[in-house]
Design a protein around this motif. Structure first.
Motif, PDB file in Angstrom:
ATOM      1  N   LEU A 229       0.837  -1.204   0.000  1.00 13.48           N
ATOM      2  CA  LEU A 229       0.000   0.000   0.000  1.00 13.48           C
ATOM      3  C   LEU A 229       0.873   1.256   0.000  1.00 13.48           C
ATOM      4  CD1 LEU A 229      -3.197   0.609   2.080  1.00 13.48           C
ATOM      5  CD2 LEU A 229      -1.441   2.358   1.957  1.00 13.48           C
ATOM      6  N   VAL A 230       1.888   1.256   0.848  1.00 14.15           N
ATOM      7  CA  VAL A 230       2.787   2.415   0.937  1.00 14.15           C
ATOM      8  C   VAL A 230       3.568   2.588  -0.369  1.00 14.15           C
ATOM      9  CG1 VAL A 230       4.768   3.400   2.148  1.00 14.15           C
ATOM     10  CG2 VAL A 230       2.984   2.181   3.437  1.00 14.15           C
ATOM     11  N   LEU A 233       1.705   4.008  -3.412  1.00 15.85           N
ATOM     12  CA  LEU A 233       1.378   5.429  -3.331  1.00 15.85           C
ATOM     13  C   LEU A 233       2.584   6.340  -3.602  1.00 15.85           C
ATOM     14  CD1 LEU A 233      -0.996   5.488  -0.234  1.00 15.85           C
ATOM     15  CD2 LEU A 233      -1.626   5.822  -2.633  1.00 15.85           C
ATOM     16  N   TRP A 236       2.739   8.708  -6.725  1.00 15.46           N
ATOM     17  CA  TRP A 236       1.885   9.891  -6.528  1.00 15.46           C
ATOM     18  C   TRP A 236       2.544  10.861  -5.554  1.00 15.46           C
ATOM     19  CZ3 TRP A 236      -3.350  10.005  -3.481  1.00 15.46           C
ATOM     20  CH2 TRP A 236      -4.049  11.189  -3.783  1.00 15.46           C
ATOM     21  N   ALA A 237       3.144  10.310  -4.516  1.00 14.34           N
ATOM     22  CA  ALA A 237       3.757  11.158  -3.484  1.00 14.34           C
ATOM     23  C   ALA A 237       4.912  11.993  -4.031  1.00 14.34           C
ATOM     24  CB  ALA A 237       4.236  10.297  -2.315  1.00 14.34           C
ATOM     25  N   TYR A 245      -4.213   8.102 -10.797  1.00 20.64           N
ATOM     26  CA  TYR A 245      -3.415   6.984 -10.285  1.00 20.64           C
ATOM     27  C   TYR A 245      -3.429   6.962  -8.762  1.00 20.64           C
ATOM     28  CZ  TYR A 245       0.459   4.131  -8.768  1.00 20.64           C
ATOM     29  OH  TYR A 245       1.202   3.186  -8.120  1.00 20.64           O
ATOM     30  N   GLY A 246      -3.261   8.127  -8.137  1.00 18.63           N
ATOM     31  CA  GLY A 246      -3.158   8.166  -6.680  1.00 18.63           C
ATOM     32  C   GLY A 246      -4.374   7.605  -5.977  1.00 18.63           C
ATOM     33  N   ALA A 249      -4.657   3.838  -6.688  1.00 22.51           N
ATOM     34  CA  ALA A 249      -3.681   3.078  -5.905  1.00 22.51           C
ATOM     35  C   ALA A 249      -4.125   2.947  -4.460  1.00 22.51           C
ATOM     36  CB  ALA A 249      -2.314   3.746  -5.981  1.00 22.51           C
ATOM     37  N   LEU A 250      -4.675   4.016  -3.909  1.00 21.99           N
ATOM     38  CA  LEU A 250      -5.132   3.987  -2.519  1.00 21.99           C
ATOM     39  C   LEU A 250      -6.276   2.997  -2.338  1.00 21.99           C
ATOM     40  CD1 LEU A 250      -5.049   5.114   0.359  1.00 21.99           C
ATOM     41  CD2 LEU A 250      -6.577   6.957  -0.393  1.00 21.99           C
ATOM     42  N   SER A 253      -5.160  -0.741  -3.194  1.00 18.92           N
ATOM     43  CA  SER A 253      -4.243  -1.274  -2.171  1.00 18.92           C
ATOM     44  C   SER A 253      -4.953  -1.479  -0.844  1.00 18.92           C
ATOM     45  CB  SER A 253      -3.052  -0.325  -1.995  1.00 18.92           C
ATOM     46  OG  SER A 253      -2.349  -0.167  -3.208  1.00 18.92           O
TER      47      SER A 253
END
Length: 303
Positions: A229-230, A233, A236-237, A245-246, A249-250, A253
């Motif tokens: 999960l981390v 992300l 995006w971060a 995508y962000g 992904a969140l 995940s």
């Protein structure tokens, strides 16, 4: 692995279907897809013919590595129900033919990539083939329960190769795409290993559930799912992707973690259904397809 081929009652002449089966087409479909997504998400442009050539080389390299994997593991495959019908353990092909086919595909893929695209993606493609066929298959898999953890890099190369085929440089974004698949591989594969561990035990493969037990494996499935999960992300971060995508992904995940919880916290199995494990394994394949689709969609919108 031993030098002796798996026993077969009759040596049948190999057909084109047998050679195709050596490439592990189901696995290759995911390899080709993530490689294509890496190519499409990369900044810049590539001529469609060269883009097709890139994906073809990735497919050939993956197929060649898979053929070499089956050549080396023919005796192991003969002991496992889910692999016993492959061309070599089933006696439909000579081991030498599988080896030569794998070497031909592997060598041709690297040479074509280098001559037609760039030598940097060709070098990374060669590394990916060696990683899977030698480091994982011949060294890690028969020796350590960490085989999938370290060997996860073998399947993580395609988006990296696709990306640098366009840019001809290695930057943070393609390395993060590599990292996502690297972290995804253990919970994906251990979910499968939990409900086919008997096969691995009978074949003498030190897979995590066989060596460390189910409890330890389940706990690590959960840990890696949280790490995934981390990691998912991070593109995006760092500003490498947009909100499409962000957010995807969140959500994707978070569902992955939610499905891993009943697997990770399950201490005993009252029946043989293994439903949580099978659900997680099935979703893990869908997860990667959906995540990389979101990556490409995000790129198209930003463009």
């Amino acid at each position: 692995m031993t030098a002796t081929a798996a026993p077969a009652a009759t040596q049948l002449p190999a057909e084109w279907r047998d050679f195709f089966a050596l490439t592990k087409p189901r696995v290759m479909s995911l390899v080709v897809f993530t490689g294509l997504c890496g190519l499409l998400a990369a900044p810049g442009a590539i001529h469609p013919v060269l883009g097709f050539t890139t994906i073809l080389c990735i497919a050939m390299g993956a197929g060649g590595a898979a053929a070499l994997n089956q050549w080396w593991e023919s005796d192991i495959d003969a002991k496992m129900k889910r692999t016993s019908k492959r061309p070599l353990p089933a006696g439909r092909m000579r081991r030498e033919d599988a080896r030569d086919f794998g070497m031909l595909l592997s060598g041709a893929s690297v040479m074509i990539m280098g001559l037609a695209i760039h030598w940097l993606p060709a070098l990374v493609l060669a590394l990916s083939i060696a990683y899977y066929a030698v480091i994982y298959t011949m060294w890690l898999k028969p020796r350590t329960p960490q085989n999938i953890v370290i060997g996860g890099g073998a399947g993580a190369f395609p988006p990296l190769i696709g990306w640098i085929a366009v840019t001809n440089e290695i930057t943070a974004m393609p390395l993060l795409l590599f990292a996502i698949i690297f972290i995804w591989t253990p919970p994906h594969f251990w979910a499968l290993a939990l409900f086919v561990k008997t096969d691995y035990a009978e074949a003498g493969i030190p897979m995590m559930p066989v060596v460390k037990g189910e409890k330890s494996t389940r706990r690590q499935v959960l840990y890696y799912s949280v790490a995934l999960l981390v990691t998912a992300l991070l593109p995006w971060a760092i500003g490498g992707t947009g909100a499409i995508y962000g957010v995807s992904a969140l959500v994707l995940s978070a569902v992955f973690v939610a499905l891993s919880v009943p697997v990770g916290l399950r201490s005993t199995v009252a029946d043989d259904s293994m439903k949580p494990e099978k659900r997680l394994f099935a979703y893990s394949v869908l997860y990667l397809f959906a995540l990389f689709t979101a990556l490409v969609a995000d790129r198209m919108v930003l463009s």
